[in-house]
Scaffold this active site. Structure first.
Site, PDB file in Angstrom:
ATOM      1  N   GLY A 141      51.063  -2.867 -56.606  1.00 41.94           N
ATOM      2  CA  GLY A 141      50.846  -4.287 -56.327  1.00 41.94           C
ATOM      3  C   GLY A 141      50.824  -5.146 -57.578  1.00 41.94           C
ATOM      4  CB  SER A 177      50.336  -5.030 -62.530  1.00 45.05           C
ATOM      5  OG  SER A 177      51.472  -4.793 -61.741  1.00 45.05           O
ATOM      6  CG  HIS A 188      56.442  -4.920 -58.962  1.00 42.01           C
ATOM      7  ND1 HIS A 188      55.470  -5.600 -59.647  1.00 42.01           N
ATOM      8  CD2 HIS A 188      56.046  -3.629 -58.925  1.00 42.01           C
ATOM      9  CE1 HIS A 188      54.511  -4.761 -60.001  1.00 42.01           C
ATOM     10  NE2 HIS A 188      54.837  -3.559 -59.591  1.00 42.01           N
ATOM     11  CD  GLU A 237      62.258 -11.541 -61.428  1.00 42.04           C
ATOM     12  OE1 GLU A 237      61.549 -12.267 -60.687  1.00 42.04           O
ATOM     13  OE2 GLU A 237      63.371 -11.089 -61.087  1.00 42.04           O
ATOM     14  CB  VAL A 254      62.046  -7.036 -65.866  1.00 38.80           C
ATOM     15  CG1 VAL A 254      62.222  -8.548 -65.879  1.00 38.80           C
ATOM     16  CG2 VAL A 254      63.038  -6.398 -64.902  1.00 38.80           C
TER      17      VAL A 254
END
Ligand code: PAF
Length: 284
Positions: A31, A187, A37, A35, A177
């Site tokens: 979670g 995250s 993900h 970007e 990225v």
């Protein structure tokens, strides 16, 4: 997009598409989508007919309880992003669904789990990753599963696991990225204070320094890692490790005489970050 909570809901939802021969792509996540993900979701869409994203902050892979508690969680926001990106199914189980009372099996992948991240985070880190990923592969039975290159060692653990256990899944590793200043998207970045966020760009700069030296013909790993460490110290970051390794085994290299991967881990403030970069010698 449908949100699924249980193993039986997932199996029921995927029965029909599977029987119709539709290709199923899985993006396992914890979670706090960014970007990085999104790029995996898009890639899964290119290759597959149905895209499943799992959202599960896996307690078994955290060696530090404070880190688990601090891990960013916002399912509502994540669900909105996944729906926007045309994810078909979001599998967001509870901890009890994945680890029911009496759960006592662990999947442990040999040597690759023991070095670097395994050494610094403890062996249980990759055992936790391997166990949950095996479960996700068994629950969802994807044709292809997508992971980011930022977690380079994790991708080797998962490839090894899939190969050793003959799991019928293709493991696809997609490029890291980056933010405009080079920081690898993660995250955990949202946990950085503004000052630490600015300093964190030094991780990528240290890898770029290594790459520039290799491109200029330097092959001595000690000199290259020393220069990369200096880049971090100039930003007041004490590295946990900076190493140059064989990208297929993570064995340390002494000279750059074959494909090599530079890997770095450091705590910036209270947040632990990792990054890596393939090193390519200049063609002679
Ligand atoms: O990379 C991650 O987010 C996690 O390690 C994974 C693969 C979802 C397993 O919990």
């Amino acid at each position: 997009m449908r949100t699924l909570r249980t193993v039986s809901e997932v199996r029921a939802a995927l029965r029909r598409p599977r029987s119709e021969g539709r290709r199923i792509g899985l993006v396992p996540t914890m979670g706090a989508f960014h970007e990085g993900h999104a790029s995996l979701f898009r890639r899964a869409h290119q290759d597959c007919d149905e895209v499943v994203v799992s959202l599960f902050v896996n307690p078994a892979q955290f060696n530090d309880r404070a880190d688990l508690v601090a891990y960013p969680r916002d399912e509502r926001r994540d669900a909105a992003i996944a729906a926007e990106l045309r994810v078909d199914y979001l599998f967001a189980p509870t901890v009890e669904e994945i680890y029911p009372h009496g759960f006592s099996t662990s999947v442990s992948v040999g040597a690759i789990s023991e070095v670097l991240e395994g050494e610094h985070r403890g062996r249980e880190h990759f055992d936790g990753v391997a166990t949950v990923v095996t479960k996700l592969f068994n629950i969802i039975a994807p044709d292809i599963a997508y992971f980011g290159q930022k977690d380079a060692q994790q991708t080797l653990v998962i490839r090894r696991l899939a190969e050793d256990l003959n799991l019928p899944v293709e493991v696809e590793v997609c490029p890291t990225v980056r933010e405009p200043d080079g920081l690898a998207m993660s995250s955990r970045n949202q946990l950085l204070s503004p000052g630490d966020r600015a300093r964190a760009a030094a991780l990528n700069r240290s890898l770029q320094t290594a790459q520039a030296l290799v491109a200029a013909g330097q092959a001595d790993v000690r000199l290259i890692t020393a220069a990369a460490e200096t880049e971090l110290r100039n930003a007041a970051i004490q590295p946990e490790y900076v190493q140059i390794v064989d990208p297929d085994t993570f064995a340390p290299l002494a000279r750059i005489d074959r494909p090599a991967l530079a890997v770095v881990a450091a705590r910036v403030g209270t947040v632990r970050l990792i990054d890596n970069q393939m090193l390519s010698p200049s063609p002679r």
